[in-house]
Design a protein around this motif. Structure first.
Motif, PDB file in Angstrom:
ATOM      1  N   GLY A 137      18.121  50.331  31.426  1.00 40.78           N
ATOM      2  CA  GLY A 137      17.948  49.214  30.498  1.00 40.78           C
ATOM      3  C   GLY A 137      18.002  47.877  31.203  1.00 40.78           C
ATOM      4  N   LYS A 138      17.705  47.871  32.509  1.00 40.01           N
ATOM      5  CA  LYS A 138      17.739  46.643  33.290  1.00 40.01           C
ATOM      6  C   LYS A 138      16.397  46.411  33.968  1.00 40.01           C
ATOM      7  CE  LYS A 138      22.713  46.843  34.278  1.00 40.01           C
ATOM      8  NZ  LYS A 138      23.754  46.869  35.339  1.00 40.01           N
ATOM      9  N   GLY A 139      16.193  45.171  34.403  1.00 34.93           N
ATOM     10  CA  GLY A 139      14.961  44.824  35.085  1.00 34.93           C
ATOM     11  C   GLY A 139      14.147  43.835  34.279  1.00 34.93           C
TER      12      GLY A 139
ATOM     13  N   LEU B  34      13.676  35.094  44.363  1.00 33.31           N
ATOM     14  CA  LEU B  34      14.539  35.345  43.218  1.00 33.31           C
ATOM     15  C   LEU B  34      14.522  36.837  42.876  1.00 33.31           C
ATOM     16  CD1 LEU B  34      13.635  32.273  40.960  1.00 33.31           C
ATOM     17  CD2 LEU B  34      15.753  32.646  42.241  1.00 33.31           C
ATOM     18  N   PRO B  35      15.642  37.376  42.421  1.00 34.15           N
ATOM     19  CA  PRO B  35      15.722  38.824  42.191  1.00 34.15           C
ATOM     20  C   PRO B  35      14.952  39.261  40.940  1.00 34.15           C
ATOM     21  CG  PRO B  35      17.749  37.759  41.471  1.00 34.15           C
ATOM     22  CD  PRO B  35      16.928  36.692  42.133  1.00 34.15           C
ATOM     23  N   PHE B  36      14.134  40.278  41.088  1.00 30.60           N
ATOM     24  CA  PHE B  36      13.495  40.924  39.931  1.00 30.60           C
ATOM     25  C   PHE B  36      12.967  42.286  40.370  1.00 30.60           C
ATOM     26  CE2 PHE B  36       9.911  38.853  41.997  1.00 30.60           C
ATOM     27  CZ  PHE B  36       8.855  39.750  41.834  1.00 30.60           C
ATOM     28  N   PHE B  37      12.916  43.211  39.431  1.00 29.30           N
ATOM     29  CA  PHE B  37      12.331  44.528  39.661  1.00 29.30           C
ATOM     30  C   PHE B  37      11.842  45.049  38.311  1.00 29.30           C
ATOM     31  CE2 PHE B  37      16.878  45.043  38.944  1.00 29.30           C
ATOM     32  CZ  PHE B  37      16.937  46.045  37.993  1.00 29.30           C
ATOM     33  N   PRO B  38      10.882  45.976  38.313  1.00 30.94           N
ATOM     34  CA  PRO B  38      10.335  46.465  37.048  1.00 30.94           C
ATOM     35  C   PRO B  38      11.410  47.060  36.144  1.00 30.94           C
ATOM     36  CG  PRO B  38       8.948  47.141  38.875  1.00 30.94           C
ATOM     37  CD  PRO B  38      10.180  46.554  39.481  1.00 30.94           C
ATOM     38  N   TRP B  39      11.292  46.800  34.870  1.00 30.40           N
ATOM     39  CA  TRP B  39      12.274  47.231  33.871  1.00 30.40           C
ATOM     40  C   TRP B  39      12.394  48.753  33.888  1.00 30.40           C
ATOM     41  CZ3 TRP B  39      13.287  49.842  29.291  1.00 30.40           C
ATOM     42  CH2 TRP B  39      14.382  49.373  28.547  1.00 30.40           C
ATOM     43  N   GLU B  40      13.640  49.231  33.853  1.00 28.67           N
ATOM     44  CA  GLU B  40      13.917  50.663  33.913  1.00 28.67           C
ATOM     45  C   GLU B  40      14.443  51.174  32.578  1.00 28.67           C
ATOM     46  OE1 GLU B  40      15.373  50.716  38.623  1.00 28.67           O
ATOM     47  OE2 GLU B  40      16.839  50.779  36.979  1.00 28.67           O
TER      48      GLU B  40
ATOM     49  N   GLU C 276      10.240  31.606  29.198  1.00 29.77           N
ATOM     50  CA  GLU C 276      10.842  32.917  28.914  1.00 29.77           C
ATOM     51  C   GLU C 276      11.526  33.509  30.141  1.00 29.77           C
ATOM     52  OE1 GLU C 276      11.197  33.605  25.982  1.00 29.77           O
ATOM     53  OE2 GLU C 276       9.635  32.406  25.021  1.00 29.77           O
ATOM     54  N   ILE C 277      10.971  33.270  31.344  1.00 31.13           N
ATOM     55  CA  ILE C 277      11.641  33.789  32.539  1.00 31.13           C
ATOM     56  C   ILE C 277      12.956  33.055  32.759  1.00 31.13           C
ATOM     57  CG2 ILE C 277      10.744  32.263  34.369  1.00 31.13           C
ATOM     58  CD1 ILE C 277      10.795  36.092  34.558  1.00 31.13           C
ATOM     59  N   GLY C 278      13.071  31.841  32.216  1.00 37.04           N
ATOM     60  CA  GLY C 278      14.344  31.130  32.264  1.00 37.04           C
ATOM     61  C   GLY C 278      15.426  31.885  31.524  1.00 37.04           C
ATOM     62  N   HIS C 279      15.094  32.449  30.364  1.00 37.54           N
ATOM     63  CA  HIS C 279      16.061  33.268  29.621  1.00 37.54           C
ATOM     64  C   HIS C 279      16.487  34.479  30.457  1.00 37.54           C
ATOM     65  CE1 HIS C 279      15.944  31.093  25.879  1.00 37.54           C
ATOM     66  NE2 HIS C 279      14.637  31.203  25.788  1.00 37.54           N
ATOM     67  N   TYR C 280      15.516  35.085  31.135  1.00 36.52           N
ATOM     68  CA  TYR C 280      15.823  36.245  31.973  1.00 36.52           C
ATOM     69  C   TYR C 280      16.808  35.869  33.076  1.00 36.52           C
ATOM     70  CZ  TYR C 280      15.100  39.850  35.554  1.00 36.52           C
ATOM     71  OH  TYR C 280      15.285  40.827  36.509  1.00 36.52           O
ATOM     72  N   TYR C 281      16.560  34.735  33.734  1.00 35.47           N
ATOM     73  CA  TYR C 281      17.431  34.357  34.845  1.00 35.47           C
ATOM     74  C   TYR C 281      18.760  33.785  34.385  1.00 35.47           C
ATOM     75  CZ  TYR C 281      14.100  35.660  38.385  1.00 35.47           C
ATOM     76  OH  TYR C 281      13.280  36.406  39.203  1.00 35.47           O
ATOM     77  N   TRP C 282      18.865  33.356  33.138  1.00 29.48           N
ATOM     78  CA  TRP C 282      20.190  33.000  32.625  1.00 29.48           C
ATOM     79  C   TRP C 282      21.082  34.248  32.650  1.00 29.48           C
ATOM     80  CZ3 TRP C 282      23.825  34.374  29.094  1.00 29.48           C
ATOM     81  CH2 TRP C 282      24.891  33.479  28.910  1.00 29.48           C
ATOM     82  N   GLU C 283      20.528  35.366  32.221  1.00 31.85           N
ATOM     83  CA  GLU C 283      21.298  36.609  32.206  1.00 31.85           C
ATOM     84  C   GLU C 283      21.592  37.102  33.629  1.00 31.85           C
ATOM     85  OE1 GLU C 283      19.206  39.456  29.860  1.00 31.85           O
ATOM     86  OE2 GLU C 283      19.520  38.394  27.962  1.00 31.85           O
TER      87      GLU C 283
END
Length: 357
Positions: free
Chosen positions: A130-132, A120-126, A188-195
């Protein structure tokens, strides 16, 4: 979680282990090969105890007893894939805070393991874009009451959740049947992947047909939920009472439960479990053999059948010990459709990742 074995003495090892209990070899998890490796120190770094002799360094948080993940020796990164996501950690001078943080990190690493298994896609917040994805672990202070939640890619957790007594008090106050650190992360990661996966995709309309229109006021929906409670028949359509508050929460709860199911089934598979009740004339759904890793299931009905069998056995075992049910939830037909949506969304992502590679 799958099981591992020491690359030196071949004894059984587990995901969080830092040393083999049999031969005392240092152990480190390689998030690229997804394996727990036996290591030996060599000229300031570590190499595997096999013929390849691959060189690694431990994540910087290994010095704080908070991480056993590895970083390739040639890499310039100080932190591993999981720890590089941290933006804020508590004041580790406080021994109680450090103990809670280590427990939180163990749960977060299990979460990241699942994300890596599915690619699944993820990378440290930038800061610049303002993404990540980022994590902030904080303690409530007199001037700041820390609430666990997600906002724009940042997952905040009150470290009190890692204290068994405080978490039990919160569970009672919120009238919840289940509350764990790992459960919080999965929600909470569910909220992230909704976006990331749904908000601006072709999946959005199907999401709305199952979960409802997320455009209705979130704040008003939560206020109503806490003031009036869930609808009288909420069990028919929602996996939890909180899921009935708003489509976003219904989604996050469904996503979290899917991760609960897959991780537990993977463990059953790793142990080679089989369930065959000593009764006659009962439905075949109660009997099952765990012969497929749940991360590889394509057919959701097979996954659900295995989960039904396993959760019944787990709940029965807990009752034998005088403990609450391991899985105190009911998956109705309506809830099952939502879990199918989660399953198909993830499997679609897995297929796309294989294709792009």
């Amino acid at each position: 979680m799958k099981l591992f074995k020491c690359g030196h003495c071949r004894q059984l090892t587990f995901f969080e282990n830092t040393h083999c209990s049999h031969c005392q070899s240092s152990l480190g998890f390689d998030p690229i090969g997804m394996d727990l490796l036996a290591l030996q120190e060599s000229n300031g770094h570590f190499i595997t105890k096999d013929e390849d002799k691959v060189a690694f360094r431990f994540c910087e948080n290994n010095k704080l007893d908070a991480c056993n993940w590895l970083v390739p020796y040639a890499s310039k990164d100080r932190f591993c894939r999981a720890c590089s996501l941290n933006r804020v950690i508590p004041d580790l001078v406080n021994p109680a805070y450090k103990k809670r943080w280590i427990k939180i990190e163990q749960a977060k690493h299990r979460l990241v393991y699942a994300l890596l298994r599915w690619n699944l896609p993820f990378f440290p917040w930038e800061e610049s874009s303002g993404k990540g994805l980022g994590f902030e672990f904080k303690a409530s202070q007199q001037q700041e009451n820390v609430l666990t939640g997600h906002a724009s890619g940042i997952i905040t957790m009150n470290i009190a959740e890692a204290d068994d007594v405080e978490r039990a008090m919160a569970r009672k106050q919120m009238d919840e049947v289940y509350r764990t650190v790992l459960g919080h992360f999965r929600h909470e990661i569910g909220h992230y992947y909704w976006e990331v996966l749904i908000a601006e995709s072709d999946w959005l309309e199907r999401f709305r047909s199952l979960f409802g229109d997320e455009r209705r006021s979130y704040s008003e929906a939560l206020e109503s939920h806490y003031r009036n409670g869930p609808p009288e028949n909420w069990q028919e359509n929602f996996i939890s009472s909180y899921a009935s508050a708003h489509p976003w929460e219904d989604w996050a709860e469904s996503w979290a439960h899917y991760l609960h199911i897959v991780d537990t089934l993977e463990t059953a598979y790793a142990f080679g479990l089989a369930i065959n009740p000593k009764l006659t004339g009962i439905p075949d759904i109660v009997s099952t053999q765990f012969t497929v890793d749940a991360y590889g299931f394509v057919d959701f009905s097979q996954l659900l059948n295995q989960w039904t069998s396993l959760s019944l056995a787990l709940n029965s075992l807990n009752r034998s010990m005088g403990l609450p049910d391991t899985y105190p939830f009911v998956i109705t037909a309506s809830v099952s459709k939502k879990l199918v949506f989660v399953h198909e969304l993830i499997q679609n992502r897995v297929s796309e990742s294989k294709y792009t590679v």
